[in-house]
Scaffold this active site. Sequence first.
Site, PDB file in Angstrom:
ATOM      1  N   GLU A  21      62.225  69.185  78.574  1.00 20.96           N
ATOM      2  CA  GLU A  21      61.595  69.136  77.257  1.00 20.96           C
ATOM      3  C   GLU A  21      61.034  70.499  76.877  1.00 20.96           C
ATOM      4  O   GLU A  21      60.409  71.182  77.682  1.00 20.96           O
ATOM      5  CB  GLU A  21      60.471  68.091  77.235  1.00 20.96           C
ATOM      6  CG  GLU A  21      60.973  66.671  77.412  1.00 20.96           C
ATOM      7  CD  GLU A  21      59.877  65.643  77.223  1.00 20.96           C
ATOM      8  OE1 GLU A  21      58.810  65.990  76.673  1.00 20.96           O
ATOM      9  OE2 GLU A  21      60.068  64.488  77.644  1.00 20.96           O
ATOM     10  N   GLU A  34      58.179  70.311  80.148  1.00 22.95           N
ATOM     11  CA  GLU A  34      58.253  69.594  81.419  1.00 22.95           C
ATOM     12  C   GLU A  34      59.690  69.184  81.704  1.00 22.95           C
ATOM     13  O   GLU A  34      60.555  69.216  80.827  1.00 22.95           O
ATOM     14  CB  GLU A  34      57.368  68.353  81.398  1.00 22.95           C
ATOM     15  CG  GLU A  34      57.791  67.310  80.380  1.00 22.95           C
ATOM     16  CD  GLU A  34      56.928  66.057  80.412  1.00 22.95           C
ATOM     17  OE1 GLU A  34      56.015  66.008  81.237  1.00 22.95           O
ATOM     18  OE2 GLU A  34      57.192  65.142  79.615  1.00 22.95           O
ATOM     19  N   ASN A  36      61.731  65.835  83.397  1.00 20.77           N
ATOM     20  CA  ASN A  36      61.658  64.456  83.883  1.00 20.77           C
ATOM     21  C   ASN A  36      62.904  64.182  84.722  1.00 20.77           C
ATOM     22  O   ASN A  36      64.020  64.291  84.213  1.00 20.77           O
ATOM     23  CB  ASN A  36      61.592  63.463  82.728  1.00 20.77           C
ATOM     24  CG  ASN A  36      60.215  63.472  82.067  1.00 20.77           C
ATOM     25  OD1 ASN A  36      59.218  63.221  82.714  1.00 20.77           O
ATOM     26  ND2 ASN A  36      60.189  63.803  80.784  1.00 20.77           N
ATOM     27  N   GLU A  42      64.999  58.241  74.912  1.00 20.44           N
ATOM     28  CA  GLU A  42      65.874  58.655  73.816  1.00 20.44           C
ATOM     29  C   GLU A  42      67.333  58.810  74.228  1.00 20.44           C
ATOM     30  O   GLU A  42      68.153  59.289  73.439  1.00 20.44           O
ATOM     31  CB  GLU A  42      65.395  60.004  73.244  1.00 20.44           C
ATOM     32  CG  GLU A  42      63.978  59.998  72.726  1.00 20.44           C
ATOM     33  CD  GLU A  42      62.976  60.435  73.788  1.00 20.44           C
ATOM     34  OE1 GLU A  42      63.317  60.369  74.997  1.00 20.44           O
ATOM     35  OE2 GLU A  42      61.845  60.821  73.434  1.00 20.44           O
ATOM     36  N   ARG A  88      61.499  53.381  68.039  1.00 18.63           N
ATOM     37  CA  ARG A  88      61.002  52.437  69.037  1.00 18.63           C
ATOM     38  C   ARG A  88      60.105  51.416  68.318  1.00 18.63           C
ATOM     39  O   ARG A  88      59.090  51.785  67.739  1.00 18.63           O
ATOM     40  CB  ARG A  88      60.205  53.151  70.118  1.00 18.63           C
ATOM     41  CG  ARG A  88      60.988  54.234  70.820  1.00 18.63           C
ATOM     42  CD  ARG A  88      60.149  54.903  71.885  1.00 18.63           C
ATOM     43  NE  ARG A  88      60.657  56.243  72.141  1.00 18.63           N
ATOM     44  CZ  ARG A  88      60.050  57.118  72.944  1.00 18.63           C
ATOM     45  NH1 ARG A  88      58.912  56.784  73.547  1.00 18.63           N
ATOM     46  NH2 ARG A  88      60.560  58.314  73.141  1.00 18.63           N
ATOM     47  N   ARG A 281      44.647  22.207  29.749  1.00 15.76           N
ATOM     48  CA  ARG A 281      43.318  22.682  30.107  1.00 15.76           C
ATOM     49  C   ARG A 281      42.274  21.568  30.070  1.00 15.76           C
ATOM     50  O   ARG A 281      41.981  20.935  31.057  1.00 15.76           O
ATOM     51  CB  ARG A 281      42.864  23.858  29.227  1.00 15.76           C
ATOM     52  CG  ARG A 281      41.648  24.583  29.858  1.00 15.76           C
ATOM     53  CD  ARG A 281      40.808  25.358  28.865  1.00 15.76           C
ATOM     54  NE  ARG A 281      40.046  24.521  27.962  1.00 15.76           N
ATOM     55  CZ  ARG A 281      38.882  23.958  28.264  1.00 15.76           C
ATOM     56  NH1 ARG A 281      38.349  24.105  29.464  1.00 15.76           N
ATOM     57  NH2 ARG A 281      38.236  23.221  27.382  1.00 15.76           N
ATOM     58  N   ASP A 282      41.742  21.277  28.875  1.00 14.47           N
ATOM     59  CA  ASP A 282      40.577  20.399  28.817  1.00 14.47           C
ATOM     60  C   ASP A 282      40.894  18.975  29.238  1.00 14.47           C
ATOM     61  O   ASP A 282      40.024  18.276  29.771  1.00 14.47           O
ATOM     62  CB  ASP A 282      39.978  20.401  27.412  1.00 14.47           C
ATOM     63  CG  ASP A 282      38.520  19.960  27.406  1.00 14.47           C
ATOM     64  OD1 ASP A 282      37.905  19.946  28.489  1.00 14.47           O
ATOM     65  OD2 ASP A 282      37.997  19.641  26.334  1.00 14.47           O
ATOM     66  N   ALA A 283      42.134  18.525  29.026  1.00  7.07           N
ATOM     67  CA  ALA A 283      42.471  17.147  29.394  1.00  7.07           C
ATOM     68  C   ALA A 283      42.339  16.947  30.897  1.00  7.07           C
ATOM     69  O   ALA A 283      41.669  16.010  31.357  1.00  7.07           O
ATOM     70  CB  ALA A 283      43.883  16.814  28.929  1.00  7.07           C
ATOM     71  N   HIS A 284      42.947  17.832  31.686  1.00  2.00           N
ATOM     72  CA  HIS A 284      42.831  17.638  33.147  1.00  2.00           C
ATOM     73  C   HIS A 284      41.479  18.111  33.668  1.00  2.00           C
ATOM     74  O   HIS A 284      41.014  17.641  34.712  1.00  2.00           O
ATOM     75  CB  HIS A 284      44.002  18.289  33.896  1.00  2.00           C
ATOM     76  CG  HIS A 284      44.001  19.779  33.958  1.00  2.00           C
ATOM     77  ND1 HIS A 284      43.349  20.478  34.936  1.00  2.00           N
ATOM     78  CD2 HIS A 284      44.615  20.708  33.189  1.00  2.00           C
ATOM     79  CE1 HIS A 284      43.559  21.777  34.767  1.00  2.00           C
ATOM     80  NE2 HIS A 284      44.313  21.947  33.707  1.00  2.00           N
ATOM     81  N   LYS A 451      33.295  22.092  17.702  1.00  2.00           N
ATOM     82  CA  LYS A 451      33.467  21.686  19.101  1.00  2.00           C
ATOM     83  C   LYS A 451      32.510  20.547  19.424  1.00  2.00           C
ATOM     84  O   LYS A 451      31.321  20.768  19.660  1.00  2.00           O
ATOM     85  CB  LYS A 451      33.231  22.885  20.034  1.00  2.00           C
ATOM     86  CG  LYS A 451      33.428  22.583  21.514  1.00  2.00           C
ATOM     87  CD  LYS A 451      33.310  23.863  22.326  1.00  2.00           C
ATOM     88  CE  LYS A 451      33.328  23.575  23.826  1.00  2.00           C
ATOM     89  NZ  LYS A 451      34.570  22.912  24.279  1.00  2.00           N
ATOM     90  N   HIS A 481      37.520  19.575  17.544  1.00  2.00           N
ATOM     91  CA  HIS A 481      37.701  19.191  18.951  1.00  2.00           C
ATOM     92  C   HIS A 481      36.709  18.087  19.289  1.00  2.00           C
ATOM     93  O   HIS A 481      35.547  18.142  18.881  1.00  2.00           O
ATOM     94  CB  HIS A 481      37.447  20.406  19.842  1.00  2.00           C
ATOM     95  CG  HIS A 481      37.339  20.084  21.304  1.00  2.00           C
ATOM     96  ND1 HIS A 481      38.437  20.028  22.127  1.00  2.00           N
ATOM     97  CD2 HIS A 481      36.261  19.815  22.087  1.00  2.00           C
ATOM     98  CE1 HIS A 481      38.045  19.752  23.358  1.00  2.00           C
ATOM     99  NE2 HIS A 481      36.718  19.600  23.367  1.00  2.00           N
ATOM    100  N   HIS A 483      35.827  14.586  22.324  1.00  2.00           N
ATOM    101  CA  HIS A 483      36.129  13.818  23.537  1.00  2.00           C
ATOM    102  C   HIS A 483      36.021  12.344  23.182  1.00  2.00           C
ATOM    103  O   HIS A 483      35.255  11.965  22.303  1.00  2.00           O
ATOM    104  CB  HIS A 483      35.167  14.185  24.674  1.00  2.00           C
ATOM    105  CG  HIS A 483      35.403  15.558  25.232  1.00  2.00           C
ATOM    106  ND1 HIS A 483      36.031  15.785  26.436  1.00  2.00           N
ATOM    107  CD2 HIS A 483      35.110  16.784  24.735  1.00  2.00           C
ATOM    108  CE1 HIS A 483      36.109  17.078  26.666  1.00  2.00           C
ATOM    109  NE2 HIS A 483      35.552  17.718  25.628  1.00  2.00           N
ATOM    110  N   THR A 616      29.046  24.149  28.658  1.00  2.00           N
ATOM    111  CA  THR A 616      28.952  25.168  29.710  1.00  2.00           C
ATOM    112  C   THR A 616      28.646  26.545  29.105  1.00  2.00           C
ATOM    113  O   THR A 616      29.295  26.952  28.154  1.00  2.00           O
ATOM    114  CB  THR A 616      30.297  25.242  30.478  1.00  2.00           C
ATOM    115  OG1 THR A 616      30.651  23.949  30.925  1.00  2.00           O
ATOM    116  CG2 THR A 616      30.203  26.196  31.652  1.00  2.00           C
TER     117      THR A 616
END
Length: 896
Positions: A21, A34, A36, A42, A88, A281-284, A451, A481, A483, A616
């Site tokens: 190396e 070095e 080896n 490799e 690797r 939206r508002d129904a569920h 509302k 609107h 209920h 709310t």
Amino acid sequence: LHDDAVRLAKHINYRNAGTVEFMVDKQGRHYFLEVNPRIQVEHTVTEEVTGIDLVQSQILIAGGATLADIGIHSQDDILVQGFAMQCRITTEDPQMNFAPDFGKVEVYRPPGGMGVRLDGEVVVGSRVSPNYDSLLVKLTCKEKTFPGVIQKMYRALAEFRVRGVKTNIPFLMNVLKADTFISGKFATDFIDTTPSLFELETGIDDMTKLMTYLGEVAVNGAKHPGAVGPVLTLIEPKPPPALLLEPPAGFKQVLDTQGPAGFAKAVREHKGLLLMDTTWRDAHQSALATRMRTRDLLSSAPATAEALASAYSLEMWGGATFDVSLRFLHECPWQRLEQLREAVPNVPFQMLLRGANAVGYTSYADNVVNAFVQEARRAGIDVFRVFDSLNYIDNLKFGIDSVRSANGVVEATICYTGDVSNPSKNKYSLDYYVDLTEQLVEHGMDVLAIKDMAGLLKPRAATMLVSALREKFPDLPIHVHTHDTAGTGVASMLACAEAGADVVDVCTDALAGLTSQPAIGALIGSTQGTRHDTGLDMAKILKLNTFWEQTRGLYSPFESGIKAGSADVYTHEMPGGQYTNLKFQAFSNGLGSEWDKIKAAYATANEVLGDIVKVTPSSKVVGDLAQFLVANNLDAKSVVEQAETLSFPTSVVEYFQGYIGQPVGGFPEPLRTRVLKGKHQGYSSRPGSEIPDEDLLGLQKSVALKHARRDVSWRDTLSAAMYPKVFDDYIRKLNLHGPLTKLPTKAFLVGLDIDEECEIELRTGVLASVKLKAIGELLPNGNREVFFEMNGIPRVVEIEDKTEEGNTKKTADARRERSDPADMGSVGAPMSGNVVEVLVKEGQEVKAGAPLVVLSAMKMETTVSAPVDGPIKHIGVVAGDSCKAGDLLVAIEGHA
């Protein structure tokens, strides 16, 4: 290089395969490092470019063969062809300083093809041990050119699928993309000087996360707050197909071409009664605690776009849907809006905007609300119903200005309470509503909304109110609107139409009535052949309703249990959208048996607070106070007398501090003074005008840092600004269980039965079939293996058994505390290993990034740092302990 390597080998009389190396500087000079006495990792690169099997050659030579015997007569016989590259693949986490990861390989799917080589012994089920090298496999690619081999290596890495352990693949892919690497002019400081290498695309493994969720439900059962109703039906309904290739043009096209003013003019000039459908939206929200999932809304979208093509709008966003999507459905509300907008291009989308409260329960800085409205308009909202929970004119004007600046349709709203047909109820009189409307008209708006959030608008009152407004404002479109809590909804809406209203709110019959809106079928049928004829096709509406009838069965656990309408709404005045939620809340607080008392206390609380408008977030104030009265056995007199000594709910205190605005007629005294004794006196004007602007860009960066995500979008930032803790929890859930919105509704709510199969569409055209096969025996560590088949391939996930059996049978090894992924202050071990040192003490204040614990694994030490600021609440380990990945190391207070 070659000459010096050979000279060195000859000098020491080295006769075998070996590796010498060197390092080479930018001037081309090389320096010896070095030798080896073996071939290196490799060696596959050399084999690929020379065509020589080095391992085989080494063995043959060791057995006595010569180089000539193996076909190498001289150096000229060794020809280099093309380019080769090796990566690797290791079980190391680049984001944790390449700390090794350990565990079982749950998925292993390697790449293949010409010029792609794999060296390794990994299969599904292989266990990566902390005691050995973290190398999984060596991937070597060969091509004719250097750019070609980079491209092939990148493709091969992208095809790799390794699950169960972390790998360095994302880091390697970043290396291959780096300009410096592609140029070939990189040095040893390449990684240190290229921080972008660590900006990793983690390769989100959605399927493993979703199977972990299904495994969690299979082992420990489903846990959905509020799911206390009947068992759901097990059939996923098929939506009715749209008959047309493209939906007909509608009012959306009018708005897009003529703008808000042209839209309002077209609405006012329209012959017949227009309808807004609140099913999405508002129904569920009113009937099913807001639990309808995006998946089911999308299923109905094509048929809805066709059947309701001539509708005024579809209410499909805002209100409680925003936080419930994040909090309980684990969905992004922005993605819901975007996906539905794409599916329904012809009908205007409408949202409920709580004025200065946006979609939250408190006041926000003005720049936050403005940014939110701008982004909602960009994402697909057309009509903004702007209201204030107290009819506070300053908040209303701010909301109107915000929508106007975003070029949306301003539907300014007067919230209806009291009874204009009852002379004894004179606080909210006919004159009050006409005067309020006049202020809004003078400020500037497109449409007026009335509302009636509780269903208090009786037919006679509806006639009086709408007639007075129509006479005063002949050119103003009026939208009503209500209920149907008392059962008078259809009659009241017909009365509104007769008195001059242009639009009324309805919903699909399957979700109509009770605390929801009047039925669309009833309004269509009642006006057919009259001057108010809606022009809608009843046959198409009924087919769509069949889908919603079947879909409602999937959500039966969220049914409120209300069997019939009730005229007691005229006494307690509770909004329809709050009724089901408050009932669930009462049961959760141990007051379920006191529900009748709570309804009566709601009326008392309203009286104590000064007879306020209730929607709310003001309705939450009344609801919280009602439960407080029942829990503490208080009445209207005693709560005022004892106010200085009582610990009122936060919402009540903040109401008196003016956090949500100023009520009609002012705050009641002496109650306000007594509640606020010793406390901040709050606001006397619009709160948003006094709240400093929020640094949204700074928030975006802090959210990205907190959750270690680079993909925090502007919309994510706005969600975090509205609901900081809820958004944090949503991201943690997403990290833990993936995109749960992809699961079929039945699988999401109650999981899969043994041998039950469901199909999951991860992306357009990418389908996965998942079948639950078995749940394993309880393991000594307190976990169970849950066995699936995904597209016919066996998959296994390991789930902690949190049931009583799991808790009682865990062994001593399993008793070590585990970190909680949902708690940012719960710091778990990032890897298995031994505790070298604990660097903090209980009670010690730490800053994010401060070192907490030093771990060691495979001779590599890792320092675990604090993810958040705060005091050390608990330390789960001591030096010398052995721990596994996920074991609790330290708990930092205040981040549960």
